[in-house]
Design an enzyme around this catalytic site. Structure first.
Site, PDB file in Angstrom:
ATOM      1  N   ASP A   1      -7.205  83.083  29.592  1.00 26.78           N
ATOM      2  CA  ASP A   1      -8.224  83.108  30.626  1.00 26.78           C
ATOM      3  C   ASP A   1      -8.802  81.684  30.690  1.00 26.78           C
ATOM      4  OD1 ASP A   1     -10.290  84.123  32.387  1.00 26.78           O
ATOM      5  OD2 ASP A   1     -11.632  84.113  30.657  1.00 26.78           O
TER       6      ASP A   1
ATOM      7  N   ASP B   1     -12.595  80.653  32.279  1.00 24.47           N
ATOM      8  CA  ASP B   1     -14.039  80.680  32.023  1.00 24.47           C
ATOM      9  C   ASP B   1     -14.350  81.347  30.684  1.00 24.47           C
ATOM     10  OD1 ASP B   1     -15.868  79.691  34.229  1.00 24.47           O
ATOM     11  OD2 ASP B   1     -14.546  80.953  35.424  1.00 24.47           O
TER      12      ASP B   1
ATOM     13  N   ASP C   1     -12.269  86.317  26.822  1.00 19.49           N
ATOM     14  CA  ASP C   1     -13.641  86.374  26.301  1.00 19.49           C
ATOM     15  C   ASP C   1     -14.501  87.445  26.956  1.00 19.49           C
ATOM     16  OD1 ASP C   1     -15.963  84.656  28.228  1.00 19.49           O
ATOM     17  OD2 ASP C   1     -13.872  84.846  28.838  1.00 19.49           O
TER      18      ASP C   1
END
Length: 249
Positions: free
Chosen positions: A26, A28, A187
């Site tokens: 990922d 961000d 996250d």
């Protein structure tokens, strides 16, 4: 239907993936600590449109309702009766985010140690994100990873964005790798659910989201950052298994 309802959750640990073919990231909160910037922008802009009666949102609301979500879904949350207006708000919000991110975008601790480990082993890699294309390009470029990734998969380029598995399944297809030899770094709950639903082990990062919240999405392991000993123990075991399989072959 949620991604979890169509889940083919991997029972594999990271070492079980030997021989490893690819790592999917990922962006961000996974490559860089960008959530504080997003949170700051939402706190500044939402009161201007009278959201929450003009009271700035708190971090708990941000984590639960916004972090990791696809922009069209956030637009519906903000303007359920006027989606075009919600889309316009999100475009303005992202422009403000990019202005802030261009000035300060710290990488997750240990990121370059992991990217070097990946490069040294000649593994394939993709960035898989719900972020808009200009955001993804800015963050990846700012972090000096433009040449690191073989491909960048956007949620908006898929039929369904995260938390559905589509973006991760597309990454596997484009890279021509197997889910049985690939792991994901994520996250957010949304992202972890997507990786799990695509059938891969997910390394979850507790960058900004509470461990208890992330565990609900069933990551394989949770780490604080890329210097966490838990990650390197798993990668060292993975290397050992690859070495022993070569020796026996």
């Amino acid at each position: 239907m949620t991604a979890g309802e169509n889940s083919v959750q991997s029972k594999k640990s990271v070492p079980d993936l030997a021989p490893l073919e690819a790592v999917l990231f990922d962006v961000d909160g996974t490559l860089c600590d960008s959530d504080p910037l997003h949170y700051q922008v939402f706190r500044e802009m939402l009161p201007q449109i009278g959201f929450n009666n003009g009271v700035p949102i708190d971090e708990e609301y941000f984590i639960k309702n916004i972090a990791g979500k696809h922009n069209p879904d956030i637009a519906v949350l903000l303007y359920p009766d006027d989606i075009p207006r919600g889309i316009k708000f999100m475009e303005d919000k992202e422009a403000m985010f990019r202005r802030l991110a261009s000035e300060n975008l710290p990488p997750i601790k240990g990121l370059y140690k992991l990217t070097k480990w990946i490069e040294d082993r000649g593994l394939k890699r993709a960035a898989v994100t719900n972020a808009p294309k200009p955001n993804a390009e800015l963050m990846i470029s700012k972090l000096g990873l433009k040449d690191f990734f073989d491909v960048v998969i956007l949620g908006s380029d898929c039929e369904r964005a995260k938390p559905y598995p589509d973006p991760y399944l597309k990454a596997l297809e484009v890279l021509k790798v197997s889910k049985d030899h690939t792991f994901v770094c994520e996250d957010s709950v949304s992202g972890i659910k997507a990786g799990v639903a695509a059938g891969m082990p997910v390394v979850g990062l507790t960058t900004r989201n509470p461990e208890s919240v992330l565990m609900e999405a069933h990551p394989t392991i949770l780490i604080k950052d890329y210097e966490d000993p838990k990650l390197w123990e798993a990668l060292e075991e993975l290397d050992k298994r690859i070495g022993s399989s070569k020796t026996s072959a």
